[in-house]
Design a protein around this motif. Structure first.
Motif, PDB file in Angstrom:
ATOM      1  N   UNK A  20      34.956  44.464  39.980  1.00 18.85           N
ATOM      2  CA  UNK A  20      36.086  44.143  39.100  1.00 18.85           C
ATOM      3  C   UNK A  20      37.259  45.131  39.166  1.00 18.85           C
ATOM      4  N   UNK A  38      39.026  45.702  42.204  1.00 17.25           N
ATOM      5  CA  UNK A  38      39.973  44.384  42.597  1.00 17.25           C
ATOM      6  C   UNK A  38      41.187  44.477  41.567  1.00 17.25           C
ATOM      7  N   UNK A  39      41.176  44.965  40.415  1.00 17.13           N
ATOM      8  CA  UNK A  39      42.142  45.015  39.375  1.00 17.13           C
ATOM      9  C   UNK A  39      43.123  46.450  39.674  1.00 17.13           C
ATOM     10  N   UNK A  46      45.013  48.357  36.767  1.00 17.81           N
ATOM     11  CA  UNK A  46      45.673  47.570  35.402  1.00 17.81           C
ATOM     12  C   UNK A  46      44.653  47.796  34.457  1.00 17.81           C
ATOM     13  N   UNK A  51      37.383  39.919  31.568  1.00 18.46           N
ATOM     14  CA  UNK A  51      37.344  39.352  32.771  1.00 18.46           C
ATOM     15  C   UNK A  51      35.896  38.918  33.176  1.00 18.46           C
ATOM     16  N   UNK A  76      39.750  35.567  36.109  1.00 17.60           N
ATOM     17  CA  UNK A  76      38.892  37.073  35.898  1.00 17.60           C
ATOM     18  C   UNK A  76      39.649  37.893  36.702  1.00 17.60           C
ATOM     19  N   UNK A  77      40.187  37.737  37.846  1.00 17.95           N
ATOM     20  CA  UNK A  77      40.711  38.539  38.820  1.00 17.95           C
ATOM     21  C   UNK A  77      42.111  39.159  38.128  1.00 17.95           C
ATOM     22  N   UNK A 136      43.294  38.734  34.970  1.00 15.56           N
ATOM     23  CA  UNK A 136      43.319  39.337  33.644  1.00 15.56           C
ATOM     24  C   UNK A 136      43.336  40.635  33.529  1.00 15.56           C
TER      25      UNK A 136
END
Lengths: 172, 86
Positions: free
Chosen positions: A162, A165-166, A169, B32, B81-82, B84
């Protein structure tokens, strides 16, 4: 020196030692050791915590320090970061390269470790260098004994996925 | 029979993934991951709903609309989820 005093002294010299290792290193039978540890806990001289299927034993004076350490080592990437920092002080870019993770992912974990008070940062020119604030021996001993459960490993990978992917951010 | 076994496997796997997401959320506090958890959970529920006719008599039209609606919600949850920010 009585058996119990010997156990207490050994725990004070090796905070975070596991029950099994203590039994092996002192050559004491499981039942006997269990009895003495129970008495030492009752006398408020030691305390123990279970994590990843292992029971870690600490001297009482370590009570404030143990929790952040156990929280920190419950994450795979954080364990790897701590082991890298045990080798030498590093900046985030070096850690990211060694662990083959994005800088955003490393940044997240460094912030967690920093908030827990396990690592500290200092500025060297334009670089921010991270170093361990804890006793290296204790960190290595606790990490080497830690055996994460399958779902813990998968959860850690999901967190890193996660974070990757972010990208940049994440602020927490 | 094989489709039944596959459906049970899918429901079990969806629940397992929900559990992993729950552990990850408890460890990281990342909101998320909660959306991921919900998505996996709804996926399991959707699969169970699709097999509801085995246990009880249900209106197939309603079931189809509900399952499609759940699919949409699941996709939205993955998307949130991705994207946020935590």
């Amino acid at each position: 020196m009585t058996h119990r005093e010997e156990i207490l002294q050994y725990i004070r010299q090796n905070p975070g030692i596991t029950f099994r290792r203590l039994a092996d290193e002192l050559g004491i039978g499981i039942g006997n050791l269990q009895y003495h540890l129970y008495q030492l806990e009752k006398e408020d001289l030691i305390f123990s915590k279970k994590l990843g299927g292992k029971r870690y034993i600490f001297p009482k004076e370590f009570e404030k320090e143990y929790e952040p350490l156990l929280i920190a080592i419950s994450n795979e990437t954080q364990r790897k970061i701590l082991l890298l920092l045990a080798e030498k002080d590093m900046n985030q870019r070096e850690i990211a390269e060694r662990l083959k993770l994005t800088q955003a992912t490393i940044n997240y974990h460094m912030n967690v470790l920093s908030k827990l008070g396990i690592i500290e940062r200092r500025k060297e020119g334009r670089n921010v260098i991270y170093s361990l604030k804890y006793d290296i021996e204790i960190i290595i001993r606790v990490i080497s004994e830690y055996r994460p459960k399958l779902w813990d490993k998968l959860a850690d990978r999901l967190i890193d996925l996660m974070l990757t992917l972010k990208g940049g951010e994440i602020n927490d | 029979m094989i489709d039944m076994i596959l459906d049970v496997t899918i429901i079990g796997f969806a629940l397992f993934l929900s559990f992993i997401s729950w552990v990850a959320y408890k460890k990281s506090g990342m909101k998320s991951i909660l959306f991921l958890l919900l998505a996996f959970l709804l996926f399991g529920i959707k699969k169970a709903l699709e097999n509801l006719h085995i246990l009880t008599k249900v209106n197939e039209g309603t079931l189809e609309i509900t399952a499609t609606l759940l699919e949409l919600i699941i996709l939205l949850l993955f998307f949130i989820a991705v994207v946020k920010k935590d």
